[in-house]
Design a protein around this motif. Structure first.
Motif, mmCIF file in Angstrom:
data_model
loop_
_atom_site.group_PDB
_atom_site.id
_atom_site.type_symbol
_atom_site.label_atom_id
_atom_site.label_comp_id
_atom_site.label_asym_id
_atom_site.label_seq_id
_atom_site.Cartn_x
_atom_site.Cartn_y
_atom_site.Cartn_z
ATOM 1 N N ILE A 1 0.846 -1.187 0.000
ATOM 2 C CA ILE A 1 0.000 0.000 0.000
ATOM 3 C C ILE A 1 0.884 1.240 0.000
ATOM 4 O O ILE A 1 1.574 1.526 0.979
ATOM 5 C CB ILE A 1 -0.961 -0.020 1.201
ATOM 6 N N ARG A 2 0.913 1.925 -1.136
ATOM 7 C CA ARG A 2 1.760 3.098 -1.359
ATOM 8 C C ARG A 2 3.218 2.765 -1.053
ATOM 9 O O ARG A 2 3.941 3.573 -0.474
ATOM 10 C CB ARG A 2 1.280 4.281 -0.502
ATOM 11 N N ALA A 3 3.667 1.602 -1.478
ATOM 12 C CA ALA A 3 4.998 1.127 -1.107
ATOM 13 C C ALA A 3 5.849 0.699 -2.294
ATOM 14 O O ALA A 3 6.949 0.179 -2.100
ATOM 15 C CB ALA A 3 4.866 -0.060 -0.139
ATOM 16 N N THR A 4 5.362 0.923 -3.526
ATOM 17 C CA THR A 4 6.070 0.392 -4.696
ATOM 18 C C THR A 4 6.911 1.444 -5.409
ATOM 19 O O THR A 4 7.888 1.106 -6.075
ATOM 20 C CB THR A 4 5.048 -0.212 -5.691
ATOM 21 N N HIS A 5 6.571 2.730 -5.271
ATOM 22 C CA HIS A 5 7.242 3.752 -6.073
ATOM 23 C C HIS A 5 8.734 3.880 -5.778
ATOM 24 O O HIS A 5 9.532 4.080 -6.693
ATOM 25 C CB HIS A 5 6.550 5.109 -5.920
ATOM 26 N N ASN A 6 9.128 3.754 -4.507
ATOM 27 C CA ASN A 6 10.553 3.886 -4.204
ATOM 28 C C ASN A 6 11.353 2.678 -4.690
ATOM 29 O O ASN A 6 12.525 2.808 -5.053
ATOM 30 C CB ASN A 6 10.760 4.106 -2.710
ATOM 31 N N LEU A 7 10.720 1.518 -4.699
ATOM 32 C CA LEU A 7 11.386 0.341 -5.262
ATOM 33 C C LEU A 7 11.657 0.557 -6.747
ATOM 34 O O LEU A 7 12.737 0.224 -7.250
ATOM 35 C CB LEU A 7 10.521 -0.899 -5.058
ATOM 36 N N ALA A 8 10.667 1.124 -7.447
ATOM 37 C CA ALA A 8 10.852 1.425 -8.870
ATOM 38 C C ALA A 8 11.892 2.521 -9.060
ATOM 39 O O ALA A 8 12.738 2.453 -9.963
ATOM 40 C CB ALA A 8 9.517 1.841 -9.491
ATOM 41 N N ARG A 9 11.825 3.523 -8.219
ATOM 42 C CA ARG A 9 12.748 4.665 -8.308
ATOM 43 C C ARG A 9 14.208 4.228 -8.231
ATOM 44 O O ARG A 9 15.062 4.748 -8.948
ATOM 45 C CB ARG A 9 12.420 5.630 -7.167
ATOM 46 N N PHE A 10 14.493 3.251 -7.356
ATOM 47 C CA PHE A 10 15.875 2.836 -7.139
ATOM 48 C C PHE A 10 16.201 1.483 -7.767
ATOM 49 O O PHE A 10 17.219 0.869 -7.433
ATOM 50 C CB PHE A 10 16.179 2.805 -5.640
#
Length: 303
Positions: A173-182
């Motif tokens: 839940i709102r936790a995927t964007h930073n994984l994609a970012r890095f």
């Protein structure tokens, strides 16, 4: 009704067969039958848990929609549920009493090597990540005690072998964007999707809630660094990891959120990062509310 009469007949027959003088009355049989159906439904139980949350938490239900979100993902009491990036426990404090003593909540944090990439973590906060598993587990276990689900934790890239195939569901839940970012710095998204796939039982559900980038935005803008990702990107990433896309829900849509190429998701509540010294802008962001979010349900194939 048929089940009730069968139960009455069985109890009456048992009273005759054991040779005792005491027969089981139809009234007693009715009480037994009623007790089997007296437990609240999952929906009612979740509503009770949500009603018991503090006022500041309930104030955000209008944007986070936990009743509808968890129901859409099929989360039920007694399940083993993995929660990605539980943070301070906004959802954890709902899940723990809802899953109940027969349930199990597993918190999962980003790999500790990822945190220096943000650029704003102090040395003290980075050092605390070394003991996050122990610290979060102890803290979460103390929130409700024995009346809530069992608690454990791990970090992406270090999933314990005994957790493989153990979970009924996983939530990001709102936790995927930073994984994609890095992703380009260490394959963090690839590792996380693999861990999520491996931790689930065959047929297990993965629920994604994510800030939703408009389709017309450039892919370079929607790389996670501004908090937003595109729906097609999320679906492809998790299908490539082996998941089946099941369905989407509009429950967390907020069409007032129309970001420009200069915007970041943290301009909106609850962060309000760009308007802390500007009351007029703050009021404008508060009128928009929290971000427009996609709500996507995936499943690990059963076979």
């Amino acid at each position: 009704m048929l089940r009730f009469f069968l139960l009455v007949s069985a109890l009456l027959l048992a009273g005759c067969q054991d040779g005792s003088d005491t027969a089981v009355s139809p009234e007693t049989a009715a009480d037994v039958a009623a007790s089997e159906t007296s437990q609240p439904s999952a929906e009612a139980r979740l509503a009770e848990v949500l009603a018991a949350q503090p006022e500041d938490v309930q104030a955000r239900f209008r944007y986070r929609n936990p009743q509808e979100t968890l129901s859409f993902f099929g989360i039920e009491p007694g399940m083993t549920v993995v929660e990605g990036l539980p943070g301070g426990g906004w959802y954890s404090k709902i899940l723990l009493p809802y899953l109940g003593p027969e349930g199990h909540l597993v918190g999962v944090d980003y790999a500790k090597e990822m945190f220096p990439l943000f650029g704003f973590f102090t040395e003290e906060r980075l050092a605390a990540k070394e003991t996050w598993v122990e610290d979060w587990t102890a803290g979460a276990a103390a929130w409700y005690g024995d009346e809530a689900a069992k608690v454990s934790a791990f970090v992406f890239g270090s999933m314990p072998a005994e957790m493989a195939g153990a979970a009924d569901a996983a939530l990001m839940i709102r936790a995927t964007h930073n994984l994609a970012r890095f992703e380009g710095n260490g394959g963090y998204l690839t590792q996380a999707t693999a861990d999520l796939f491996n931790v689930l039982k065959p047929g297990g559900v993965l629920g994604i809630v994510q800030h939703w980038a408009p389709d017309e935005m450039p892919d370079s803008w929607a790389d996670g660094s501004r908090g937003y990702l595109k729906r097609d990107f999320i679906i492809k990433v998790f299908e490539d990891a082996g998941f089946e896309f099941v369905a989407s829900s509009p429950v967390n849509h907020n069409h007032r959120d129309q970001p420009s190429e200069e915007d970041v998701v943290w301009r909106l509540p609850p962060s309000l990062a760009t308007s802390r010294e500007n009351p007029a802008l703050r009021a404008e962001m508060e009128a928009i509310g929290e971000s427009n979010r996609m709500t996507l349900k995936f499943r690990k194939p059963a076979g």
